[in-house]
Design a protein around this motif. Sequence first.
Motif, PDB file in Angstrom:
ATOM      1  N   PHE A   1      31.652  36.741  43.303  1.00 26.17           N
ATOM      2  CA  PHE A   1      32.633  37.525  43.806  1.00 26.17           C
ATOM      3  C   PHE A   1      33.763  37.406  42.712  1.00 26.17           C
ATOM      4  CE2 PHE A   1      30.301  36.780  47.628  1.00 26.17           C
ATOM      5  CZ  PHE A   1      30.211  38.017  48.264  1.00 26.17           C
ATOM      6  N   LYS A   2      34.435  38.601  42.618  1.00 25.99           N
ATOM      7  CA  LYS A   2      35.810  38.732  41.988  1.00 25.99           C
ATOM      8  C   LYS A   2      36.768  39.470  42.598  1.00 25.99           C
ATOM      9  CE  LYS A   2      34.400  42.704  39.034  1.00 25.99           C
ATOM     10  NZ  LYS A   2      34.477  43.132  37.636  1.00 25.99           N
ATOM     11  N   GLU A   3      37.865  39.235  42.632  1.00 24.25           N
ATOM     12  CA  GLU A   3      38.802  39.747  43.266  1.00 24.25           C
ATOM     13  C   GLU A   3      39.051  41.195  42.770  1.00 24.25           C
ATOM     14  OE1 GLU A   3      43.767  39.674  44.758  1.00 24.25           O
ATOM     15  OE2 GLU A   3      42.703  38.038  43.456  1.00 24.25           O
ATOM     16  N   LYS A   4      38.950  42.505  43.840  1.00 28.29           N
ATOM     17  CA  LYS A   4      39.275  43.877  43.379  1.00 28.29           C
ATOM     18  C   LYS A   4      40.783  44.249  43.631  1.00 28.29           C
ATOM     19  CE  LYS A   4      36.893  48.101  44.616  1.00 28.29           C
ATOM     20  NZ  LYS A   4      36.372  48.543  43.223  1.00 28.29           N
ATOM     21  N   LYS A   5      41.295  44.847  42.663  1.00 25.93           N
ATOM     22  CA  LYS A   5      42.863  45.261  42.693  1.00 25.93           C
ATOM     23  C   LYS A   5      42.835  46.427  42.734  1.00 25.93           C
ATOM     24  CE  LYS A   5      44.232  40.720  41.026  1.00 25.93           C
ATOM     25  NZ  LYS A   5      44.894  39.926  40.218  1.00 25.93           N
ATOM     26  N   GLU A   6      42.035  47.375  42.466  1.00 28.51           N
ATOM     27  CA  GLU A   6      41.953  48.691  42.394  1.00 28.51           C
ATOM     28  C   GLU A   6      40.691  49.396  42.697  1.00 28.51           C
ATOM     29  OE1 GLU A   6      43.756  50.270  39.015  1.00 28.51           O
ATOM     30  OE2 GLU A   6      42.004  49.548  37.890  1.00 28.51           O
ATOM     31  N   GLY A   7      40.946  50.521  43.192  1.00 30.03           N
ATOM     32  CA  GLY A   7      39.456  51.462  43.125  1.00 30.03           C
ATOM     33  C   GLY A   7      39.243  52.003  44.416  1.00 30.03           C
ATOM     34  N   LYS A   8      37.880  52.692  44.671  1.00 27.99           N
ATOM     35  CA  LYS A   8      37.473  53.356  45.977  1.00 27.99           C
ATOM     36  C   LYS A   8      36.065  52.746  46.200  1.00 27.99           C
ATOM     37  CE  LYS A   8      38.565  57.634  46.456  1.00 27.99           C
ATOM     38  NZ  LYS A   8      38.573  59.036  46.591  1.00 27.99           N
TER      39      LYS A   8
END
Length: 320
Positions: free
Chosen positions: A49-56
Motif C-alpha cells: 500500500f501507499k498513501e493516496k493524497k489526491e485523486g478520484k
Amino acid sequence: MKKMTKAMMITSSILLLSACSSSNEKEQSFITSKEQAKSNTSVTNNPFFKEKKEGKFEHLHGIGYAGNQNAIYFATHEGLLVYQNNKWYETTSNKHDYMGFSATDDGFYASGHPEEGSSLGNPLGLVKSLDHGQTLMNLGFYNMAVGYKSHTIYVVNQEENKKLGQGLFYSKDDGKTWSQSQLNGLPQTAAGTIAAHPTEENMVGISTPEGIFVSKDNGNTFERFTRKINTMTFIFQEKSILFAAVENNKPVLIKQSLESKQEEVLSVPKLDEKDHIMYMSSNPTNEKEIVIATMNGDIFMTKNNGESWTRLASKGKINF
C-alpha cells in the motif's frame, strides 16, 4: 415467476458484474492454499500500500471492514482503496475490478475482472484474499454474500454449468461443496441486495422493493422482516439489520432489532436531490461506526450512530 428467476434478478452491489478489458502480460497466478498468502501486516506498515493524497475513484462496488483491523476497504473499478486513521491508501499493484465484495474477519471475498495485463482468468470468478488483496485464491463462480465470521458463502449462479444449476447456492466449506436454496416465501418481484449474518451461519436476507425478507435456514424459506418499504441496501449487525430505503421520495436509514423488530431511525447526511445510499458497512468492533456511499459517489462516516457525519468523498473525489 419461478423461484429460480427470482434469484437471477438479484442485482445489487454484491452481485453485479460488468464488462472490463484484460490482457495476459503480467506474471500472476492464483494461490491454492492459505499458506501461500503473503504477510497480513497492517496497511500502514505494508509496502503493498501507499498513501493516496489526491485523486478520484471510479465505480464503487462495495465497502467493508476487511481483516478486522479497523480499516475500511472500498472495492472499485481500479482496485482497492483503504481508509484508516484519517488517511487514504491505494494498492501498488493488483488493481483488479472488484465487483462483488464481502469483507470478513480474516480478509475478503470478491468477484469481478482482473486488471489489464494480468494473466488471471477473466472474469475472476469468486476469489478470497487473506492478505489485503496481495494474493487471491480462486473458489469459482460469481456473485456472493459472505458471513463476516461464519464465512458461509451465498452465490447466485446465473448460468448453469457442470457443477451448479441456476439459482442461489450456499457453501460452508469455502466452495468445496454447495447446496441449493429453495427461496420459498420471496415475493413475486425483483430482488436487490443479498447479505449474510456475521455469525449465524444459517441466516441470510434479501431486499426487495417490498422490504427485506430473512431466512433462518440458508435461503430455503423466507419471511418478511421489515414493513413494506422500498429498500436500497442493507447489512446485518449482530443483533439488528441496518438498512437504507426511500420513503416519501427521501433517503432514510433505519436500524431494526432482529429480536423485537423495533425500529430506530438514524439521521442521514444531507444528500443531493435524487441521490440515494447504495452501499454501507459498519465496524464489527463498534457498530456505532457506520460508512455509507451514495449513487453519486459521496462517502460519509459516522462514529456515533448517525448523530454526526464526516464526508470522506464528494462525487468520487476523495477528501483529504
